[in-house]
Design an enzyme around this catalytic site. Sequence first.
Site, PDB file in Angstrom:
ATOM      1  N   ASP A 130      36.558  38.756  37.493  1.00 37.99           N
ATOM      2  CA  ASP A 130      37.296  38.741  36.284  1.00 37.99           C
ATOM      3  C   ASP A 130      36.964  37.164  35.671  1.00 37.99           C
ATOM      4  O   ASP A 130      36.931  36.983  34.345  1.00 37.99           O
ATOM      5  CB  ASP A 130      38.688  38.876  36.357  1.00 37.99           C
ATOM      6  CG  ASP A 130      39.277  40.323  36.758  1.00 37.99           C
ATOM      7  OD1 ASP A 130      38.198  41.265  36.649  1.00 37.99           O
ATOM      8  OD2 ASP A 130      40.240  40.865  36.973  1.00 37.99           O
ATOM      9  N   ASN A 174      31.555  41.091  42.628  1.00 35.94           N
ATOM     10  CA  ASN A 174      32.810  41.869  42.903  1.00 35.94           C
ATOM     11  C   ASN A 174      32.660  42.169  44.325  1.00 35.94           C
ATOM     12  O   ASN A 174      33.785  42.127  45.114  1.00 35.94           O
ATOM     13  CB  ASN A 174      32.996  43.124  42.179  1.00 35.94           C
ATOM     14  CG  ASN A 174      33.663  42.862  40.816  1.00 35.94           C
ATOM     15  OD1 ASN A 174      34.230  41.792  40.559  1.00 35.94           O
ATOM     16  ND2 ASN A 174      33.438  43.994  39.756  1.00 35.94           N
ATOM     17  N   ASP A 204      24.212  42.802  29.387  1.00 34.40           N
ATOM     18  CA  ASP A 204      24.711  43.314  30.653  1.00 34.40           C
ATOM     19  C   ASP A 204      24.599  42.294  31.813  1.00 34.40           C
ATOM     20  O   ASP A 204      23.617  41.728  31.769  1.00 34.40           O
ATOM     21  CB  ASP A 204      23.866  44.693  30.800  1.00 34.40           C
ATOM     22  CG  ASP A 204      24.582  45.217  32.223  1.00 34.40           C
ATOM     23  OD1 ASP A 204      25.889  46.124  32.018  1.00 34.40           O
ATOM     24  OD2 ASP A 204      24.213  45.056  33.408  1.00 34.40           O
ATOM     25  N   GLU A 244      30.908  45.142  32.661  1.00 38.16           N
ATOM     26  CA  GLU A 244      30.367  43.962  32.254  1.00 38.16           C
ATOM     27  C   GLU A 244      29.351  43.907  31.217  1.00 38.16           C
ATOM     28  O   GLU A 244      28.478  43.084  31.226  1.00 38.16           O
ATOM     29  CB  GLU A 244      29.754  43.538  33.600  1.00 38.16           C
ATOM     30  CG  GLU A 244      28.703  44.372  34.134  1.00 38.16           C
ATOM     31  CD  GLU A 244      29.009  45.665  34.977  1.00 38.16           C
ATOM     32  OE1 GLU A 244      30.008  46.014  34.940  1.00 38.16           O
ATOM     33  OE2 GLU A 244      28.132  45.958  35.795  1.00 38.16           O
ATOM     34  N   MET A 281      91.435  54.064   9.936  1.00 39.61           N
ATOM     35  CA  MET A 281      92.552  54.861  10.471  1.00 39.61           C
ATOM     36  C   MET A 281      92.390  56.269  10.904  1.00 39.61           C
ATOM     37  O   MET A 281      92.354  57.232  10.156  1.00 39.61           O
ATOM     38  CB  MET A 281      93.773  54.687   9.549  1.00 39.61           C
ATOM     39  CG  MET A 281      94.109  53.314   8.967  1.00 39.61           C
ATOM     40  SD  MET A 281      95.118  52.368  10.259  1.00 39.61           S
ATOM     41  CE  MET A 281      96.652  53.091   9.650  1.00 39.61           C
TER      42      MET A 281
HETATM   43 MG   LIG Z   1      92.424  58.289   8.572  1.00 39.71          MG
END
Ligand SMILES: [Mg+2]
Length: 465
Positions: A347, A338, A330, A373, A55
């Site tokens: 990928d 690529n 490697d 790689e 309140m």
């Molecule tokens: Mg109060």
Amino acid sequence: MSGRILVVDDIAPNVRLLKAKLEAEYYDVLTADNGPDAIELARQAVPDLILLDVMMPQMDGFEVCTRLKNDPRTRHIPVVMVTALDQQVDRVHGLQVGADDFLSKPIDDVALFARVRSLLRLKLVMDELRQREASGRAVGAISDTMTCFGDSDAAANILILEEDLSRAERLGRRISQQNQLTLCTDPKEASQLLDQQGFDLLVINLVARGFDGLRLCARIRSSDNGRAMPILALVDPHNREKIVRALDIGVNDVLLRPVDANEFDARVKTQLRCKRYADTLRQSLDSSFELSVTDQLTGLHNRRFMQARIADALTRLGRGVEPASVMIADVDFFKQVNDKWGHDAGDKVLQELARRMKANMRAIDIACRYGGEEFVLVMPGADLNAGLQAAERLRIAIEDEPFELGGHHGTTRITLSAGVTELEPGDSHESALARADQALYAAKNAGRNCVKSIEKAPAQSAAGR
Ligand SMILES: [Mg+2]
């Protein structure tokens, strides 16, 4: 347990009284006498607990609680509503806006400190999870969308332990709509069920004459399965001592008998919401750990994880447990893949290579993407000879089958060059990898698509043998 508590009440003597009581128990106390100030203070000072008067003029406690619980900065702070009248309708309304608990005025000290301790303990656990998650988020391992506040209405698995079956059924009916219920009248049976499967919530009658519910709660809290499971206990309002002990043992919430259906439903929902939130945090932590050691493209381990495993292997070598070897491989002329077919094709090749690597290694070997790689295989227990054989097996597995390029590109042949070395006493992961790298260059210089090794440097004691 100390903590910082924000006391909110529009009447100054109320604030002073609570502040004095809490400070006497060594809590750090902040105060506010209206809703907007309380919200501002909660955001800035982030207290561990808020005691909130219902309140108040202008903005009442329900409104303040709603705003706190809708703000990601403050929603994790437990809120205890302080009501002037012990009105059930206020309790239900409070729970609906996210309050974690209630106290009625005049505030009973025993009830106050039991609630405060219990909520602070819960918050401690949540804070640790939140903190670990925040660091995961900071390194980018957890995305913002992965954590929700657990508001889902997904069915929960609830165990009700009540000595009287018809009372258990009555309880069950009040929450049965969307949940999976297990009713149980015997604590032994309940213990077995808890050992066998996980529940999202235990509702237990602590007033039962036939068994000691507190003892069972204590046992659950010390078990692996039950440590994190919320417990909602039904208690007799006159038995304050039991309420306090229950909360101290680690019961998450208590419900006073006779049970009000709405309050019961609301408290169950609150406990389930907290459980889901904690579960979500734990899950995102698990996946962030997974992410932090995994290379995203290939699913192999990353460089950080690999370095730690080489360190492990060096420790075992140092103790004379077993040898270990390391390979660096490697892809030959990878740049051409690529350049010719694009990075998506590149990928795909790397992913397929990772798959063949996993298919051709032992379960205890650790495969890592070293970068670009380049790949590393850590082989615990393998001497140089075994390491060379493993590398040769992989080289053949790569050479034998053409690689799919994706799109309309068809396939291409790929080859691999590899260098192998056995770990030596006194090695670091850097020195071991440097030697393997030297061997790799020897393989490249020898025309590629082959495996080379660098012999161990002859040890001092073996000189002249
Ligand atoms: Mg109060």
